[in-house]
Design an enzyme around this catalytic site. Structure first.
Site, PDB file in Angstrom:
ATOM      1  N   TRP A 111      41.604 102.062  32.194  1.00 12.07           N
ATOM      2  CA  TRP A 111      42.467 102.939  31.417  1.00 12.07           C
ATOM      3  C   TRP A 111      43.282 103.879  32.295  1.00 12.07           C
ATOM      4  O   TRP A 111      44.332 104.366  31.887  1.00 12.07           O
ATOM      5  CB  TRP A 111      41.648 103.742  30.406  1.00 12.07           C
ATOM      6  CG  TRP A 111      41.639 103.143  29.045  1.00 12.07           C
ATOM      7  CD1 TRP A 111      40.692 102.352  28.491  1.00 12.07           C
ATOM      8  CD2 TRP A 111      42.653 103.301  28.037  1.00 12.07           C
ATOM      9  NE1 TRP A 111      41.042 101.994  27.214  1.00 12.07           N
ATOM     10  CE2 TRP A 111      42.240 102.565  26.914  1.00 12.07           C
ATOM     11  CE3 TRP A 111      43.871 103.978  27.983  1.00 12.07           C
ATOM     12  CZ2 TRP A 111      42.998 102.499  25.749  1.00 12.07           C
ATOM     13  CZ3 TRP A 111      44.629 103.912  26.818  1.00 12.07           C
ATOM     14  CH2 TRP A 111      44.187 103.174  25.723  1.00 12.07           C
ATOM     15  N   TRP A 161      35.094  92.203  25.592  1.00 10.33           N
ATOM     16  CA  TRP A 161      34.614  93.565  25.807  1.00 10.33           C
ATOM     17  C   TRP A 161      34.813  94.414  24.561  1.00 10.33           C
ATOM     18  O   TRP A 161      33.919  95.157  24.152  1.00 10.33           O
ATOM     19  CB  TRP A 161      35.333  94.183  27.006  1.00 10.33           C
ATOM     20  CG  TRP A 161      35.314  95.678  27.066  1.00 10.33           C
ATOM     21  CD1 TRP A 161      36.344  96.526  26.804  1.00 10.33           C
ATOM     22  CD2 TRP A 161      34.209  96.520  27.433  1.00 10.33           C
ATOM     23  NE1 TRP A 161      35.968  97.830  26.963  1.00 10.33           N
ATOM     24  CE2 TRP A 161      34.651  97.857  27.354  1.00 10.33           C
ATOM     25  CE3 TRP A 161      32.894  96.263  27.805  1.00 10.33           C
ATOM     26  CZ2 TRP A 161      33.834  98.945  27.635  1.00 10.33           C
ATOM     27  CZ3 TRP A 161      32.065  97.350  28.095  1.00 10.33           C
ATOM     28  CH2 TRP A 161      32.530  98.663  28.012  1.00 10.33           C
ATOM     29  N   ASP A 163      35.396  90.541  38.343  1.00 15.90           N
ATOM     30  CA  ASP A 163      35.684  91.216  37.077  1.00 15.90           C
ATOM     31  C   ASP A 163      35.999  90.199  35.980  1.00 15.90           C
ATOM     32  O   ASP A 163      36.990  89.466  36.084  1.00 15.90           O
ATOM     33  CB  ASP A 163      36.868  92.163  37.266  1.00 15.90           C
ATOM     34  CG  ASP A 163      37.216  92.960  36.021  1.00 15.90           C
ATOM     35  OD1 ASP A 163      36.506  92.831  35.010  1.00 15.90           O
ATOM     36  OD2 ASP A 163      38.197  93.725  36.078  1.00 15.90           O
ATOM     37  N   HIS A 192      34.483  94.806  37.954  1.00 17.33           N
ATOM     38  CA  HIS A 192      35.509  95.591  37.265  1.00 17.33           C
ATOM     39  C   HIS A 192      35.683  96.970  37.893  1.00 17.33           C
ATOM     40  O   HIS A 192      36.803  97.438  38.079  1.00 17.33           O
ATOM     41  CB  HIS A 192      35.140  95.723  35.790  1.00 17.33           C
ATOM     42  CG  HIS A 192      36.114  96.520  34.987  1.00 17.33           C
ATOM     43  ND1 HIS A 192      37.403  96.096  34.751  1.00 17.33           N
ATOM     44  CD2 HIS A 192      36.000  97.737  34.383  1.00 17.33           C
ATOM     45  CE1 HIS A 192      38.041  96.997  34.024  1.00 17.33           C
ATOM     46  NE2 HIS A 192      37.218  98.012  33.799  1.00 17.33           N
TER      47      HIS A 192
END
Length: 459
Positions: free
Chosen positions: A284, A324, A410, A439
């Site tokens: 993010w 996810w 990831d 990740h």
């Protein structure tokens, strides 16, 4: 001024209740009520911060409500009770409303126009005369204001009623996280929420590394990179997004919006007047952070981008991200510590638990539940248009240096996603590949930080 009526104190106490409600919402505690024929027809409390409205004084709110309740913008025969002497704006509105009477509590020597700075109600040339009574429960009304501002003098970052704050002891003795906290709460977009950030090194350093984390991480994510970035002669600024880390956490998931979080970051950067910025982003931190430089390109000299994306709404989200998002929806109380342990076997149990520190219970986890669904998926989703503009900026207008690091393990935003992003970043060289990293690439951050110092110091 006339002699107060026996009912004045009772009605003023009701206005004081409204003032207390304003204080609980983080507003200056002023309350008002409108009474007609001995009956309360409307109430109001200060709400300019909540409503982003400079006219939302208690009196104006009460007048509007009374006009709606009575079906007439003329409030003939009504009395307005307010805990603080009205200002020029509110007094003018009261005269326009044709109030019969105004009763106030404490005087206001700075902006009051019912006798303090001037007496608007005593102007004989006005076409309506409103009777004014001041000083009703003046000490009690003034006490509400004194207590409110005393708290802010003692505590510059009071906690809002609709938010939670993780206790400080949760952050004591975390592994490899020795830096002292910094806070800001007076940005317009924060509405009084407290935002935490790290700020190490001096403003005079030639590079400022602005490190933005993702979900469900916080600034702890950069602990392995910060020492190297500082040793290379840089300043490091690492904020915790609202809802994460040591920043305040709104109780409601609906408080979180893409555009709001972006605006907080824009105002934060301006407040600190960050210059010569290398933007460091992941997850993010990239979804939001990659939309920032186009607003003020001159502040930025570089981009260090790790496992993230631009969610533009005109391209499908990756299968890994969709999986996810589904997991988060089905297991909203998932263990953050276990998540880090599964993807980073080299981490110690104490390090994994440190990521759990900001979230002692379900109430503190509203951001964790909200963020997966906030990733723009459709063209008209909040943030999608901004992300498309950012894509164009990076592809055509970006003038700085870039460096990309990819954690190849990831499953969410791994190499296929990052290669697609690379194609949209003007002049981005071949990525630094980390075969063992997942990740949360920063958990292998020492090598990345060393490469970054070399790369951006020679530009």
């Amino acid at each position: 001024m006339s002699v107060s009526l026996p009912a004045d104190e009772a009605f003023m106490r009701l206005a004081m209740d409204e003032a207390r409600a304003a204080a609980q919402a983080g507003e200056v505690p002023v309350g008002a009520i409108v009474v007609k024929d001995g009956r309360v027809v409307a109430t109001g409390r200060n709400a300019p911060i909540e409503g982003h409205d400079p006219t939302a004084h208690a009196e104006i709110v009460a007048l509007r409500a009374a006009a709606r309740a009575l079906g007439n913008y003329r409030l003939d025969g009504c009395t307005l009770y307010v805990t603080l002497e009205p200002c020029a704006m509110c007094s003018g509105a009261m005269l326009h409303a044709r109030l019969a009477r105004v009763v106030f509590g404490a005087t206001d020597p700075k902006t009051g126009v019912a006798g303090s700075v001037l007496d608007l109600f005593a102007q004989p040339r006005l076409n309506h005369q409103t009777e004014v009574q001041g000083g009703v429960l003046a000490d009690d009304c003034a006490g509400l204001l004194r207590e409110f501002f005393k708290e802010r003098r003692v505590n510059p970052h009071p906690l809002r009623e609709n938010a939670l704050r993780t206790p400080d002891e949760r952050f004591e003795a975390l592994p490899d996280y020795p830096w002292r906290p910094h806070y800001v709460s007076d940005l317009t977009s924060l509405d009084g929420l407290r935002l935490h950030y790290l700020d190490e090194g001096g403003a005079q350093e030639p590079i400022t590394w602005l490190c933005l984390h993702g979900n469900p991480a916080w600034s702890y994510l950069y602990r392995k990179m910060i020492p190297t970035l500082l040793a290379g002669g840089g300043r490091v600024v690492a904020p915790d997004l609202i809802g994460f880390g040591r920043s305040d956490k709104p109780k409601k998931e609906g408080a979180h919006r893409f555009s709001w979080h972006r605006q907080v970051l824009l105002e934060f950067i301006e407040r600190l007047d960050l210059q010569n910025v290398v933007l460091v982003v992941q997850d993010w931190g990239g979804l939001l952070g990659l939309t920032l430089p186009m607003e003020s390109p001159a502040r930025y000299r570089g981009l260090l981008v790790m496992n993230t994306t631009l969610a533009t709404g005109d391209a499908p989200l990756s299968p890994g991200f969709l999986a996810w998002r589904d997991m988060c929806a089905q297991n909203p109380d998932f263990s953050v510590a276990r998540l880090f342990a599964r993807g980073n076997p080299q981490m110690s149990p104490a390090e994994c638990e440190a990521y759990e520190a900001p979230f002692p219970d379900r109430g503190h986890r509203a951001a964790l539940r909200a963020f997966p669904a906030l990733v723009p998926e459709h063209a008209d989703d909040d943030g999608a248009a901004l992300s498309r503009q950012a894509r164009d900026f990076w592809q055509h207008d970006w003038q700085g240096q870039s460096l990309m690091a990819i954690g190849q393990q990831d499953p969410v935003l791994g190499e296929p996603v990052m290669r697609g992003l690379q194609a949209h970043i003007r002049g981005c060289p071949e990525p630094l590949l980390l075969p063992q990293a997942g990740h949360f690439v920063q958990e292998h951050g020492e090598a990345i930080a060393q490469a970054a110092v070399r790369h951006f110091s020679t530009g």
